[in-house]
Scaffold this motif. Structure first.
Motif, short mmCIF file in Angstrom:
data_model
loop_
_atom_site.label_atom_id
_atom_site.label_comp_id
_atom_site.label_asym_id
_atom_site.label_seq_id
_atom_site.Cartn_x
_atom_site.Cartn_y
_atom_site.Cartn_z
N HIS A 123 -40.75 75.13 -30.95
CA HIS A 123 -41.14 75.99 -30.87
C HIS A 123 -41.75 76.62 -32.16
O HIS A 123 -41.04 76.40 -33.28
CB HIS A 123 -39.90 77.33 -30.45
CG HIS A 123 -40.40 78.83 -30.15
ND1 HIS A 123 -39.63 79.34 -29.22
CD2 HIS A 123 -41.49 79.39 -30.45
CE1 HIS A 123 -40.21 80.81 -29.25
NE2 HIS A 123 -41.43 80.64 -29.95
N VAL A 168 -37.69 73.95 -34.37
CA VAL A 168 -38.24 75.43 -34.72
C VAL A 168 -38.99 75.43 -35.80
O VAL A 168 -38.32 75.39 -37.04
CB VAL A 168 -37.03 76.53 -34.42
CG1 VAL A 168 -37.71 77.70 -34.72
CG2 VAL A 168 -36.50 76.53 -33.31
N ALA A 176 -35.58 82.08 -30.95
CA ALA A 176 -36.18 80.95 -30.57
C ALA A 176 -35.06 79.59 -30.68
O ALA A 176 -34.82 78.87 -30.04
CB ALA A 176 -37.21 80.61 -31.77
N SER A 196 -45.55 81.07 -30.78
CA SER A 196 -45.76 82.71 -30.92
C SER A 196 -46.10 82.93 -31.96
O SER A 196 -46.12 82.67 -33.11
CB SER A 196 -44.18 82.87 -30.97
OG SER A 196 -43.38 82.72 -29.82
#
Length: 256
Positions: free
Chosen positions: A196, A127, A247, A226
């Motif tokens: 992510h 992440v 996430a 995102s």
């Protein structure tokens, strides 16, 4: 939340401060940004979430940062990478999710490369928040003025005001030169795990185009991007923290 006193791990003669919480695998490992420390809002939020979920959680300060020893101006990506790998290897069991903020995203990507090179597949997911891989070559060097080039040549460093601290940001010649040896955005990046990316469109430090370029280098079926319309570089507002937890939890569930 109230953090306990840190533990220390000696890495090449430098005491590296760390905090760890026992829990289930896959664990979560926090990697902070340039001149940040492990007691920031995002790290503390993740620590609280991990405690509630019974999830293993590990964080540390790079040398010259927070509670660790060493001089900040002696830091390089290679040095901070080696420290991060040493902490990971000493204090994690099983698969791990690496959560990297800004420069920490660069460290996370390099850790993944080095671990896989060593036959270690413990990284189960990444992440990346406001990721700044290759920032020395992609963001700092192209913006060097003649005055800063002169400072680098004559003093070995240059300073610029920081929006987040009374202390100026310091960029050394050693950091910039070492950065060239750690570039990851030179071609396809095979992480062999889901990624992510959370990126604010109002980030004044790392343009969202940098995140788009990074995304284009990752396998399309393994990456989620995102974009947060009003998000800044820190991504520390309540709604940003909620997105971070969502996430991380999603990748933990996928890896578990």
């Amino acid at each position: 939340m109230t953090s306990t006193d840190p533990e220390f791990l000696d890495v090449d003669g430098v005491p590296i401060a760390l905090r760890r919480q026992a829990g289930a695998a896959p664990g979560v490992v926090w990697l902070g940004g340039y001149k940040s420390d492990m007691l920031g809002t995002k790290a503390e939020t993740l620590a609280g979430w991990a405690a509630r979920e019974g999830r293993a959680f590990l964080r540390h300060d790079y040398s010259g940062h927070g509670e660790s020893g060493g001089a900040f101006v002696e830091g390089t990506i290679s040095r901070w990478l080696a420290q991060s790998l040493a902490v990971l290897r000493a204090h994690t069991k099983g698969r791990q999710i690496l959560v990297g903020s800004s420069m920490g995203a660069w460290i996370a990507l390099r850790m993944t490369q080095e671990l896989r090179k060593a036959g270690d597949d413990r990284v189960a997911g990444l992440v990346l928040l406001a990721p700044a891989p290759d920032f020395t070559a992609e963001l700092v060097e192209p913006a060097l003025t003649d005055a800063r080039k002169k400072d680098l040549a004559e003093k070995g460093y240059f300073e610029e005001p920081s929006e987040y601290s009374d202390e100026p940001n310091i960029y050394t010649r050693a950091l910039i030169e070492d950065g060239r040896a750690n570039l990851v955005m030179t071609g396809r990046i095979d992480t062999h795990c889901p990624v992510h990316i959370l990126q604010g469109l109002a980030d004044p430090d790392v343009p969202h185009t940098h995140a788009l370029k990074l995304t284009s280098l990752l396998p399309a079926d393994d990456v989620t991007l995102s974009l947060i319309p009003d998000g800044d570089h820190r991504l520390s507002r309540p709604q940003d923290l909620d997105m971070l937890i969502e996430a991380v939890a999603a990748i933990v569930a996928r890896a578990g």
